[in-house]
Design a protein around this motif. Sequence first.
Motif, PDB file in Angstrom:
ATOM      1  N   SER A 156      12.824  88.260 -41.283  1.00  0.00           N
ATOM      2  CA  SER A 156      12.591  87.124 -42.176  1.00  0.00           C
ATOM      3  C   SER A 156      11.609  86.142 -41.545  1.00  0.00           C
ATOM      4  N   LEU A 157      11.763  85.912 -40.247  1.00  0.00           N
ATOM      5  CA  LEU A 157      10.868  84.979 -39.568  1.00  0.00           C
ATOM      6  C   LEU A 157       9.456  85.545 -39.463  1.00  0.00           C
ATOM      7  N   ILE A 158       9.335  86.840 -39.193  1.00  0.00           N
ATOM      8  CA  ILE A 158       8.013  87.474 -39.137  1.00  0.00           C
ATOM      9  C   ILE A 158       7.325  87.373 -40.499  1.00  0.00           C
ATOM     10  N   ASP A 159       8.059  87.685 -41.561  1.00  0.00           N
ATOM     11  CA  ASP A 159       7.485  87.617 -42.914  1.00  0.00           C
ATOM     12  C   ASP A 159       7.049  86.195 -43.244  1.00  0.00           C
ATOM     13  N   LEU A 160       7.833  85.234 -42.805  1.00  0.00           N
ATOM     14  CA  LEU A 160       7.494  83.836 -43.080  1.00  0.00           C
ATOM     15  C   LEU A 160       6.218  83.441 -42.349  1.00  0.00           C
ATOM     16  N   TYR A 161       6.105  83.800 -41.071  1.00  0.00           N
ATOM     17  CA  TYR A 161       4.880  83.513 -40.319  1.00  0.00           C
ATOM     18  C   TYR A 161       3.673  84.241 -40.913  1.00  0.00           C
ATOM     19  N   ALA A 162       3.886  85.498 -41.299  1.00  0.00           N
ATOM     20  CA  ALA A 162       2.780  86.279 -41.867  1.00  0.00           C
ATOM     21  C   ALA A 162       2.289  85.648 -43.165  1.00  0.00           C
ATOM     22  N   GLY A 163       3.239  85.166 -43.974  1.00  0.00           N
ATOM     23  CA  GLY A 163       2.848  84.498 -45.211  1.00  0.00           C
ATOM     24  C   GLY A 163       2.028  83.250 -44.954  1.00  0.00           C
ATOM     25  N   GLN A 164       2.277  82.603 -43.824  1.00  0.00           N
ATOM     26  CA  GLN A 164       1.510  81.422 -43.438  1.00  0.00           C
ATOM     27  C   GLN A 164       0.262  81.781 -42.632  1.00  0.00           C
ATOM     28  N   LYS A 165       0.064  83.081 -42.357  1.00  0.00           N
ATOM     29  CA  LYS A 165      -1.035  83.577 -41.528  1.00  0.00           C
ATOM     30  C   LYS A 165      -0.997  82.967 -40.128  1.00  0.00           C
ATOM     31  N   ASP A 166       0.214  82.709 -39.682  1.00  0.00           N
ATOM     32  CA  ASP A 166       0.427  82.163 -38.338  1.00  0.00           C
ATOM     33  C   ASP A 166       0.776  83.323 -37.405  1.00  0.00           C
ATOM     34  N   TYR A 167      -0.244  84.137 -37.104  1.00  0.00           N
ATOM     35  CA  TYR A 167      -0.008  85.334 -36.309  1.00  0.00           C
ATOM     36  C   TYR A 167       0.246  85.012 -34.835  1.00  0.00           C
ATOM     37  N   GLU A 168      -0.260  83.880 -34.379  1.00  0.00           N
ATOM     38  CA  GLU A 168       0.009  83.506 -32.992  1.00  0.00           C
ATOM     39  C   GLU A 168       1.498  83.249 -32.775  1.00  0.00           C
ATOM     40  N   SER A 169       2.157  82.675 -33.778  1.00  0.00           N
ATOM     41  CA  SER A 169       3.604  82.440 -33.652  1.00  0.00           C
ATOM     42  C   SER A 169       4.364  83.758 -33.636  1.00  0.00           C
ATOM     43  N   ILE A 170       3.860  84.748 -34.378  1.00  0.00           N
ATOM     44  CA  ILE A 170       4.488  86.073 -34.334  1.00  0.00           C
ATOM     45  C   ILE A 170       4.377  86.651 -32.935  1.00  0.00           C
ATOM     46  N   GLN A 171       3.206  86.521 -32.331  1.00  0.00           N
ATOM     47  CA  GLN A 171       3.006  87.040 -30.974  1.00  0.00           C
ATOM     48  C   GLN A 171       3.876  86.287 -29.978  1.00  0.00           C
ATOM     49  N   GLU A 172       3.963  84.981 -30.137  1.00  0.00           N
ATOM     50  CA  GLU A 172       4.807  84.178 -29.248  1.00  0.00           C
ATOM     51  C   GLU A 172       6.269  84.589 -29.387  1.00  0.00           C
ATOM     52  N   LEU A 173       6.705  84.817 -30.620  1.00  0.00           N
ATOM     53  CA  LEU A 173       8.091  85.222 -30.853  1.00  0.00           C
ATOM     54  C   LEU A 173       8.385  86.567 -30.199  1.00  0.00           C
ATOM     55  N   SER A 174       7.421  87.478 -30.229  1.00  0.00           N
ATOM     56  CA  SER A 174       7.629  88.812 -29.659  1.00  0.00           C
ATOM     57  C   SER A 174       7.879  88.758 -28.155  1.00  0.00           C
TER      58      SER A 174
END
Length: 410
Positions: free
Chosen positions: A203-221
Motif C-alpha cells: 500500500s505504501l509503495i503504491d501510494l509513493y508510486a502514485g505520487q511519483k516519489d520514487y526516492e521514498s520507495i528506494q529509501e523504504l527498501s
Amino acid sequence: MKCANCGAELKVGCIYCSACGKEAQIVSDYNLLEDDFLRDMLKEREEKIKREAAAKAHAKKTAGDGHVQNTDRAAAKSGKHGGNEAEGKSGRNKRRVKKRIIFAVLSIVLLIILIVVTVLMVNYGRENSYVYQMDQANACIEDMNYRKAQEYVQRALELQEDSLEAELLLADIYVLRGEERAAVTLLREICRENKDNQKAYQSLIDLYAGQKDYESIQELSREVQEEEILDLFSEYLPGIPEFDTEDGVYTQEFFVGISVEEGNRIYYTVDNTDPRQGMEYQEPVRVGPGETVQIRAVAKNNYDLYGDEITGQFKVELQKPAKPRVSPSGGSFYDAQKIVVTVPDGARVYYTWDGTTPDTLSDQYMEPLSMPEGNNILSLILVDEYGMKSDVMKCNYIYMPMTQNSVDSE
C-alpha cells in the motif's frame, strides 16, 4: 358504538337502539373496555325486568282493592330497594372498568419502557462491538460515505487499539478521502512495527508510486531485510553493476567489462570521483601496463534512481621479459657461423660486441649475425612491447678460422 341492525350511533348506557328499537348489539368498532361495560349494563337491565315482572304477578294474586294498594306500595318499595341494588352494581362495574383502564395504561407504559431499554441495550452492544464497527465501516465504503466509514474505524480502534486490520482499513480510507499525507504517516508506522506485513508495504509503495516519489520507495527498501518484502520493490529499484574481471594485480594489460540487468544504464569513473557525475558506460575499460585503475560504477534505472555503487581496483605490474634466446649461445668454432636470435612478436633485441651493456640506442637485431674472428662476447637485451627490458644475455664466441698453412701442416 353503533347499532348492529341499522348502524346508528348508540348513546353510552343505552341497551336499545333509539332509531330502530332493537336491542343493542356490539359491532366490530368496539374496544375491550366498552364491551365489558355494555355486558354489565345489559345483565343489570335484564335482572330489573325480571324483578318488576315478579312483583306484578304477585300483586295480581292479592285479592281486594286494599290488597292492590298494599301491593303497589310493596312493589314500589321493592323497586326502591332494587334501584339501590342496581346503583351499587353500577358503581362496582365502574370501579372495575377504572381498574382495567389503569392496568392497560400501566401495561402500555411498561411495554414502552421495555422497548426503550431493549433499544438502548442494542445500541450499547453495537457501540461496543468491534465487529459491528468494522462491518459498518466497510458498508460505508461501498456507499462511498468515507467520512462515516472513518468514524466507525476509529471507534473500532478505540475498542481494539492494536488491530492491524483496522489500521490498514483506516489508511485506505485516508487515501479515498484524499488525505495521502495521513495515509503515509500511518503506513510508515505500521511498517516499522510489522516488518513482514506485505499489505502495508504494498500500500505504501503504491501510494509513493502514485505520487511519483520514487526516492521514498528506494529509501523504504533500505529498511527491509525480508526477501519476500524486497520482491515488492523490484520494479522500482535500480540494479547493481557487476565487473566481468575480478579486481587485483595482473602482469599484462587487460580490459574490464561492466554489466547490469536490463532497464538500467551504467555510469562510471576511473579517477576515484563520484560515478553519478561520470561517463555512461559503452565499452570495456582498458588497464594498461604499469597502470592502476580504480573503477567506480553505478546503475541508473528508468525512474532516474541510482543504485548501490561498486568499486574495483585493477593494476598491471609488468615483469621483465625473459632473456633473448640465441643460437648458438657460445663456444669455440673453426668454421664461420651465423648467430640467430629469436625475437617474440612486438619485442625488439639490441646487442653489442664490445662488452658494454646494450640499450635501445645500441644496434638492433634485424637478421642473423656473422661471428667475428677471435674471442668475443655478444651482449643482448630484449625489450618487450611494453618497453620492459630483460636482463643482459652474454654469449662468448671463440672463432679461430683454419688457414691454408694450418691445413698443410696437418
